[in-house]
Design a protein around this motif. Structure first.
Motif, PDB file in Angstrom:
ATOM      1  N   ALA A   1      22.647  -6.057  64.419  1.00 27.14           N
ATOM      2  CA  ALA A   1      22.099  -5.517  65.670  1.00 27.14           C
ATOM      3  C   ALA A   1      21.309  -4.232  65.456  1.00 27.14           C
ATOM      4  O   ALA A   1      20.787  -3.654  66.395  1.00 27.14           O
ATOM      5  N   ARG A   2      21.286  -3.778  64.215  1.00 34.97           N
ATOM      6  CA  ARG A   2      20.564  -2.569  63.824  1.00 34.97           C
ATOM      7  C   ARG A   2      21.119  -1.298  64.467  1.00 34.97           C
ATOM      8  O   ARG A   2      20.394  -0.355  64.735  1.00 34.97           O
ATOM      9  N   THR A   3      22.430  -1.315  64.757  1.00 37.25           N
ATOM     10  CA  THR A   3      23.058  -0.086  65.231  1.00 37.25           C
ATOM     11  C   THR A   3      23.591   0.718  64.058  1.00 37.25           C
ATOM     12  O   THR A   3      23.856   1.906  64.190  1.00 37.25           O
ATOM     13  N   GLU A   4      23.749   0.062  62.910  1.00 37.57           N
ATOM     14  CA  GLU A   4      24.127   0.743  61.677  1.00 37.57           C
ATOM     15  C   GLU A   4      22.840   1.060  60.933  1.00 37.57           C
ATOM     16  O   GLU A   4      22.080   0.168  60.593  1.00 37.57           O
ATOM     17  N   ARG A   5      22.606   2.331  60.699  1.00 37.09           N
ATOM     18  CA  ARG A   5      21.333   2.740  60.125  1.00 37.09           C
ATOM     19  C   ARG A   5      21.303   2.714  58.606  1.00 37.09           C
ATOM     20  O   ARG A   5      20.272   2.475  58.017  1.00 37.09           O
ATOM     21  N   GLN A   6      22.400   2.947  57.967  1.00 34.94           N
ATOM     22  CA  GLN A   6      22.410   3.040  56.513  1.00 34.94           C
ATOM     23  C   GLN A   6      22.963   1.765  55.889  1.00 34.94           C
ATOM     24  O   GLN A   6      24.154   1.519  55.928  1.00 34.94           O
ATOM     25  N   VAL A   7      22.064   0.974  55.330  1.00 35.39           N
ATOM     26  CA  VAL A   7      22.473  -0.232  54.637  1.00 35.39           C
ATOM     27  C   VAL A   7      22.319   0.048  53.141  1.00 35.39           C
ATOM     28  O   VAL A   7      21.278  -0.159  52.564  1.00 35.39           O
ATOM     29  N   THR A   8      23.385   0.558  52.563  1.00 30.81           N
ATOM     30  CA  THR A   8      23.350   0.851  51.134  1.00 30.81           C
ATOM     31  C   THR A   8      23.935  -0.328  50.370  1.00 30.81           C
ATOM     32  O   THR A   8      24.654  -1.163  50.933  1.00 30.81           O
ATOM     33  N   THR A   9      23.628  -0.386  49.112  1.00 30.26           N
ATOM     34  CA  THR A   9      24.179  -1.437  48.258  1.00 30.26           C
ATOM     35  C   THR A   9      25.700  -1.373  48.256  1.00 30.26           C
ATOM     36  O   THR A   9      26.380  -2.404  48.304  1.00 30.26           O
ATOM     37  N   ARG A  10      26.222  -0.180  48.250  1.00 25.71           N
ATOM     38  CA  ARG A  10      27.672   0.009  48.233  1.00 25.71           C
ATOM     39  C   ARG A  10      28.329  -0.537  49.504  1.00 25.71           C
ATOM     40  O   ARG A  10      29.368  -1.199  49.440  1.00 25.71           O
ATOM     41  N   ARG A  11      27.732  -0.262  50.655  1.00 27.99           N
ATOM     42  CA  ARG A  11      28.291  -0.756  51.919  1.00 27.99           C
ATOM     43  C   ARG A  11      28.206  -2.276  52.000  1.00 27.99           C
ATOM     44  O   ARG A  11      29.131  -2.942  52.452  1.00 27.99           O
ATOM     45  N   LEU A  12      27.086  -2.820  51.564  1.00 29.98           N
ATOM     46  CA  LEU A  12      26.916  -4.270  51.581  1.00 29.98           C
ATOM     47  C   LEU A  12      27.904  -4.936  50.625  1.00 29.98           C
ATOM     48  O   LEU A  12      28.520  -5.954  50.966  1.00 29.98           O
ATOM     49  N   ALA A  13      28.099  -4.350  49.462  1.00 32.29           N
ATOM     50  CA  ALA A  13      29.082  -4.883  48.507  1.00 32.29           C
ATOM     51  C   ALA A  13      30.485  -4.817  49.095  1.00 32.29           C
ATOM     52  O   ALA A  13      31.271  -5.765  48.966  1.00 32.29           O
ATOM     53  N   GLY A  14      30.823  -3.714  49.746  1.00 32.46           N
ATOM     54  CA  GLY A  14      32.131  -3.584  50.383  1.00 32.46           C
ATOM     55  C   GLY A  14      32.342  -4.636  51.452  1.00 32.46           C
ATOM     56  O   GLY A  14      33.434  -5.210  51.585  1.00 32.46           O
ATOM     57  N   LEU A  15      31.302  -4.906  52.229  1.00 33.61           N
ATOM     58  CA  LEU A  15      31.380  -5.924  53.270  1.00 33.61           C
ATOM     59  C   LEU A  15      31.636  -7.301  52.652  1.00 33.61           C
ATOM     60  O   LEU A  15      32.513  -8.036  53.103  1.00 33.61           O
ATOM     61  N   LEU A  16      30.915  -7.644  51.606  1.00 30.30           N
ATOM     62  CA  LEU A  16      31.079  -8.942  50.955  1.00 30.30           C
ATOM     63  C   LEU A  16      32.456  -9.075  50.294  1.00 30.30           C
ATOM     64  O   LEU A  16      33.100 -10.127  50.398  1.00 30.30           O
ATOM     65  N   VAL A  17      32.915  -8.015  49.650  1.00 31.70           N
ATOM     66  CA  VAL A  17      34.247  -8.042  49.025  1.00 31.70           C
ATOM     67  C   VAL A  17      35.330  -8.184  50.106  1.00 31.70           C
ATOM     68  O   VAL A  17      36.303  -8.929  49.938  1.00 31.70           O
ATOM     69  N   GLY A  18      35.148  -7.499  51.223  1.00 33.22           N
ATOM     70  CA  GLY A  18      36.111  -7.603  52.321  1.00 33.22           C
ATOM     71  C   GLY A  18      36.192  -9.012  52.877  1.00 33.22           C
ATOM     72  O   GLY A  18      37.288  -9.544  53.118  1.00 33.22           O
ATOM     73  N   PHE A  19      35.044  -9.655  53.084  1.00 31.47           N
ATOM     74  CA  PHE A  19      35.060 -11.027  53.577  1.00 31.47           C
ATOM     75  C   PHE A  19      35.628 -11.986  52.534  1.00 31.47           C
ATOM     76  O   PHE A  19      36.326 -12.939  52.877  1.00 31.47           O
ATOM     77  N   ALA A  20      35.353 -11.741  51.264  1.00 35.11           N
ATOM     78  CA  ALA A  20      35.959 -12.568  50.209  1.00 35.11           C
ATOM     79  C   ALA A  20      37.476 -12.411  50.232  1.00 35.11           C
ATOM     80  O   ALA A  20      38.213 -13.397  50.074  1.00 35.11           O
ATOM     81  N   GLY A  21      37.964 -11.199  50.466  1.00 35.70           N
ATOM     82  CA  GLY A  21      39.403 -10.969  50.577  1.00 35.70           C
ATOM     83  C   GLY A  21      40.003 -11.714  51.758  1.00 35.70           C
ATOM     84  O   GLY A  21      41.093 -12.285  51.667  1.00 35.70           O
ATOM     85  N   ALA A  22      39.270 -11.728  52.880  1.00 30.23           N
ATOM     86  CA  ALA A  22      39.746 -12.480  54.048  1.00 30.23           C
ATOM     87  C   ALA A  22      39.810 -13.971  53.734  1.00 30.23           C
ATOM     88  O   ALA A  22      40.740 -14.667  54.156  1.00 30.23           O
ATOM     89  N   LEU A  23      38.848 -14.465  52.964  1.00 26.66           N
ATOM     90  CA  LEU A  23      38.860 -15.868  52.574  1.00 26.66           C
ATOM     91  C   LEU A  23      40.068 -16.167  51.684  1.00 26.66           C
ATOM     92  O   LEU A  23      40.718 -17.202  51.827  1.00 26.66           O
ATOM     93  N   VAL A  24      40.401 -15.239  50.795  1.00 22.42           N
ATOM     94  CA  VAL A  24      41.574 -15.421  49.941  1.00 22.42           C
ATOM     95  C   VAL A  24      42.852 -15.435  50.784  1.00 22.42           C
ATOM     96  O   VAL A  24      43.752 -16.247  50.562  1.00 22.42           O
ATOM     97  N   ILE A  25      42.935 -14.540  51.777  1.00 22.19           N
ATOM     98  CA  ILE A  25      44.109 -14.531  52.662  1.00 22.19           C
ATOM     99  C   ILE A  25      44.200 -15.838  53.438  1.00 22.19           C
ATOM    100  O   ILE A  25      45.270 -16.424  53.580  1.00 22.19           O
ATOM    101  N   LEU A  26      43.065 -16.307  53.950  1.00 21.95           N
ATOM    102  CA  LEU A  26      43.029 -17.553  54.711  1.00 21.95           C
ATOM    103  C   LEU A  26      43.385 -18.738  53.819  1.00 21.95           C
ATOM    104  O   LEU A  26      44.101 -19.647  54.246  1.00 21.95           O
TER     105      LEU A  26
END
Length: 196
Positions: A113-138
């Motif tokens: 929605a473009r309300t988050e202004r800073q899209v850094t590689t680190r934040r994007l990696a954290g987001l992907l790792v977090g969703f991968a963790g949710a997939l592992v839990i599921l």
């Protein structure tokens, strides 16, 4: 941290952390819709009384109520109902773990929605790792039944709905000069009306 603050934090953790257990127990006697209606109505009643005692006023203008109604739908009615539906087939601990993906959904939706202004590689990696963790839990590859997958997806949908609501409320309700108590009371009142 001061002992009183630590005690309040502990109490808050017990209240919030045990909510999924209470949902599971309540489903023994109530349907998901009945359970959600009771939760919303009780919450609205308590908060409206507190607002009245403090001599605060609920919003009066139509635009604010329109935004509160949308927020009530995506922050209360939908996720509460999805968790109740989900917990018919998954454990309360899994529901709670899947609820922990809410910040991930919030960040992802905020980026979209473009309300988050800073899209850094680190934040994007954290987001992907977090969703991968949710997939592992599921763990859909170990699911005992299709119903369990459906229940887990309902819980993930609830967490995503919370994420959407935070982005929406940040855009449409924050900064209107209304206290959080008034906004919460009005939002739960609107959610109760929607569910009725």
């Amino acid at each position: 941290m001061a002992p009183r603050s630590l005690a309040r934090l502990g109490l808050l953790a017990v209240l919030w952390g045990s909510s999924f257990l209470w949902i599971k127990l309540a489903l023994d006697g109530l349907s998901p819709v009945q359970l959600v209606l009771v939760r919303l109505a009780l919450g609205a009643a308590v908060l409206v009384v507190v607002v009245r005692v403090r001599r605060l006023r609920l919003p009066r203008d139509r635009t604010t109520w329109l935004h509160l109604t949308v927020a009530a739908l995506v922050a209360n009615a939908i996720p509460y109902l999805l968790f109740a539906i989900g917990e018919q087939t998954v454990s309360s601990s899994l529901a709670g773990a899947l609820n922990a993906t809410t910040p991930l959904w919030t960040l992802g939706i905020g980026l979209a929605a473009r309300t988050e202004r800073q899209v850094t590689t680190r934040r994007l990696a954290g987001l992907l790792v977090g969703f991968a963790g949710a997939l592992v839990i599921l763990a859909p590859w170990n699911a005992p039944s299709p119903g369990a997958i459906g229940g887990a997806l309902a819980c993930l949908g609830a967490a995503a709905s919370y994420g959407l609501s935070y982005v929406y409320m940040g855009r449409r309700l924050a900064g209107r000069g209304l206290s959080p108590l008034v906004l919460s009371a009005a939002q739960l009142t609107a959610a109760t009306g929607l569910l009725v």
